[in-house]
Enzyme design. Sequence first.
Site, PDB file in Angstrom:
ATOM      1  N   GLY A 189       0.788  -1.225   0.000  1.00  0.00           N
ATOM      2  CA  GLY A 189       0.000   0.000   0.000  1.00  0.00           C
ATOM      3  C   GLY A 189       0.820   1.274   0.000  1.00  0.00           C
ATOM      4  O   GLY A 189       0.259   2.373   0.091  1.00  0.00           O
ATOM      5  N   ASP A 203       4.778  13.928  -8.182  1.00  0.00           N
ATOM      6  CA  ASP A 203       4.235  14.252  -6.862  1.00  0.00           C
ATOM      7  C   ASP A 203       5.201  15.146  -6.084  1.00  0.00           C
ATOM      8  O   ASP A 203       4.796  16.159  -5.496  1.00  0.00           O
ATOM      9  CB  ASP A 203       3.959  12.957  -6.097  1.00  0.00           C
ATOM     10  CG  ASP A 203       3.509  13.202  -4.666  1.00  0.00           C
ATOM     11  OD1 ASP A 203       2.319  13.485  -4.464  1.00  0.00           O
ATOM     12  OD2 ASP A 203       4.354  13.117  -3.756  1.00  0.00           O
ATOM     13  N   LYS A 207       4.898  19.346  -4.758  1.00  0.00           N
ATOM     14  CA  LYS A 207       5.206  19.839  -3.416  1.00  0.00           C
ATOM     15  C   LYS A 207       6.334  20.862  -3.447  1.00  0.00           C
ATOM     16  O   LYS A 207       6.288  21.879  -2.741  1.00  0.00           O
ATOM     17  CB  LYS A 207       5.571  18.662  -2.509  1.00  0.00           C
ATOM     18  CG  LYS A 207       4.441  17.652  -2.337  1.00  0.00           C
ATOM     19  CD  LYS A 207       4.924  16.390  -1.636  1.00  0.00           C
ATOM     20  CE  LYS A 207       3.843  15.333  -1.589  1.00  0.00           C
ATOM     21  NZ  LYS A 207       4.336  14.053  -1.019  1.00  0.00           N
TER      22      LYS A 207
END
EC number: 1.1.1.3
Length: 435
Positions: A189, A203, A207
């Site tokens: 996960g 990603d 940021k």
Amino acid sequence: MAEPLRIALAGLGTVGAGVIRLIESNGALIAQRAGRPIEIVAVCARDRSKDRGVDLSRFEWEDDMTALAGRDDVDVVVELVGGSDGPALALARNALKGGKGLVTANKAMIAHHGMELAELAEGAQVPLKYEAAVAGGIPVVKGMREGAAANRIERIYGILNGTCNYILSQMEDSGRDFGEVLKEAQELGYAEADPTFDIEGIDAAHKLAILASIAFGARIDFNAVEVAGISRVLAADIAQAEALGYVIRLIGLADCETLEDGTRRLFQRVQPYLVSRDHPLATVDGPTNAVVCEGNYSGRLLFEGAGAGDGPTASAVVADLIDIARGDRSAPFSIPVGLLQSLEPAETGHRRNRTYLRFTVADRPGVLAEITAAMRDAKVSIESLIQQGRPEEGGEVFVVMVTHGGPESGVTKALELLEGSPSLTDAPLVMRLLG
């Protein structure tokens, strides 16, 4: 005690359910610290029947997410849906235009539309908060906007993606290659079924663009971030880095240079770096984030902690709600959006680095001489060079070198000289050494 801060919650996934549990568990403490209770009034998600492990019967349910922004009994909308556009953006716009505060964990939306949303928030004199969008539960946005507010920020850099950090540190510990560890990360996960945004650095770039805006008073320019991911890093690269006294980490780095005429230019890069083992970031392993902020008076500040997960991210969301309950209406990016500068991207050729280069070449005479000749002609000085066979690939060889410190333009020129060479069987891997 003052009237409750009434919120509507869009998105009941891992983080949304975590927000409900946190407010239930720490409600009395939150009310004391906020000076007023924080109460959830209405919620929305795609599947009303799904069991999320929390009691939703006390809340009004809206099937249309954007309807949350129009409710008269709501002060703040919390957006936890995700996606840079679509329903999340529509909800954000409607909430701010309707005079409601907005709290979001959506780094893609802030990176692409943060300036527009900040203008709406300031125009309506309502708060826009996004602590959870950057580094999960680590209060780096608050730390930079408040704790380091008196400083001129010289540089900001760090590990901004837990998935990549987990993969790289597992490769380091086990000697396994990228594909095998990625599959394990998906099973645990830590990585999505489609991991592209994580492993290709997107990603982290979202940021970094947000942090650069806060640090340097710049309008967000996500498209100017130079991005490279970790999918081409091999176990052999990890081993070579270790032999040199380094670890490999995906690093987002930004700084701002001032030219002789006073023009400021913004440098933003996300790329795998070799990090010396004595650097604080070298010990950051697993799905952890860490951000270093260097202020001209504060010196080096290190923010480290869980970069994702229901608890840490929910903690950041509720911290934003507490600030709003206290009456915080400060500028979303530290200074009013109208004062944020549109900075040109920095030139990179003059930046000086030591560089790690890995060439995959045919195992035949003259190849090494060809590579070193290109380095010589580009005026790149070689600090160390290792040639290593790949017997399992049938004739391919790795040539790994680390350069002395020098301008990036030299390495770029050397690679241009080698472009199209039949000796190279794969594109070279280029990683800088963090210095």
